[in-house]
Design an enzyme around this catalytic site. Sequence first.
Site, PDB file in Angstrom:
ATOM      1  N   TYR A  54      27.268  17.635  76.319  1.00  0.00           N
ATOM      2  CA  TYR A  54      28.084  18.516  76.256  1.00  0.00           C
ATOM      3  C   TYR A  54      29.317  18.284  77.413  1.00  0.00           C
ATOM      4  O   TYR A  54      29.223  18.457  78.390  1.00  0.00           O
ATOM      5  CB  TYR A  54      27.884  19.778  76.046  1.00  0.00           C
ATOM      6  N   SER A 206      25.301  27.368  65.235  1.00  0.00           N
ATOM      7  CA  SER A 206      26.209  27.635  63.956  1.00  0.00           C
ATOM      8  C   SER A 206      25.712  28.605  62.764  1.00  0.00           C
ATOM      9  O   SER A 206      26.058  28.495  61.850  1.00  0.00           O
ATOM     10  CB  SER A 206      26.585  26.245  63.265  1.00  0.00           C
TER      11      SER A 206
END
Length: 334
Positions: A54, A206
């Site tokens: 990330y 998500s």
Amino acid sequence: MEFRYLGNSGLKISEITFGNWLTHGSQVENDVAARCVRAALDAGISTFDTADVYANTAAETVLGEALKGERRQSLEIFTKVFGPTGPKGHNDVGLSRKHILESIDGSLTRLQTDYVDLYQAHRYDFQTPLEETMQAFADVVRQGKALYIGVSEWTAEQLRNGHALAKALGFQLISNQPQYSMLWRVIEAEVVPASEELGVSQIVWSPMAQGVLSGKYLPGRPAPEGSRATDEKGGANTIKRWLADEVLSGVQLLKPIADEAGLTMPQLAIAWVLQNKNVASAIMGASRPEQVAGNVAAAGVVLEPGIMNQIDAAIGSLAERDPAQTKSPASREA
């Protein structure tokens, strides 16, 4: 905050995990990211998930700084290995022994901790023998650098093979981190039954389908200014599959259902994934501190069968259910 056991282990984690994703170290300023982490702590979240890939390791650095000074024993810190990092050279990616053993040391340095509670294979590596990968994970556990091992986006067969090797090597494979939401249900047919059989929990990412299930995207209307769909640094690309008018119209049918349940639409989306008993935690991200408290209210919510049926009727065929969509890349591209 409510807590659940992670897989067939004695480790408890918060039902809401704070996800320190691309937004931290890339799409929002570091001081804002730190305030988001503080808001998560204030809301009772104890579990934090990130990955070395990330923002090319910057997200781990941001999280390490934000958690500095907190009692380590009161936190569960998760990170992942697989994606290309650093200069992205030929050995800077995948699940080889070299990359795993080098990556864990880098992650611990950036996170400013002696160990992570969970170290996860971010994807399945088809180019590295599974035996090599699992042996490297076993050594990481024996060295005390990770307490438990998990994976992300592995199929049912991959989970079974990895679990068997882990058991033979004397450590626990206790979790899988898949995408899961009202709109993305591909784990239900094969991955969840296999996981229940093996004693593996899901930590799902998500749960709001990249924000679409928040209801803020309206059919036939431009995306709200400053939303993920307008973010050209990466957010727009991750959300575009859900922006068809048909999907957005179906999502709007959830608004009266949420109202009936006394929830906001984001709370309904997060509470929905937590109704699955194989889900230990839902990962929630934030780009603003005020987003945290509202979403955390989904912890501990029990949705009545009638509400669950109404959700199924509203979403219907819009949900992706094909288990073949649960797969890692065939190459070493992240």
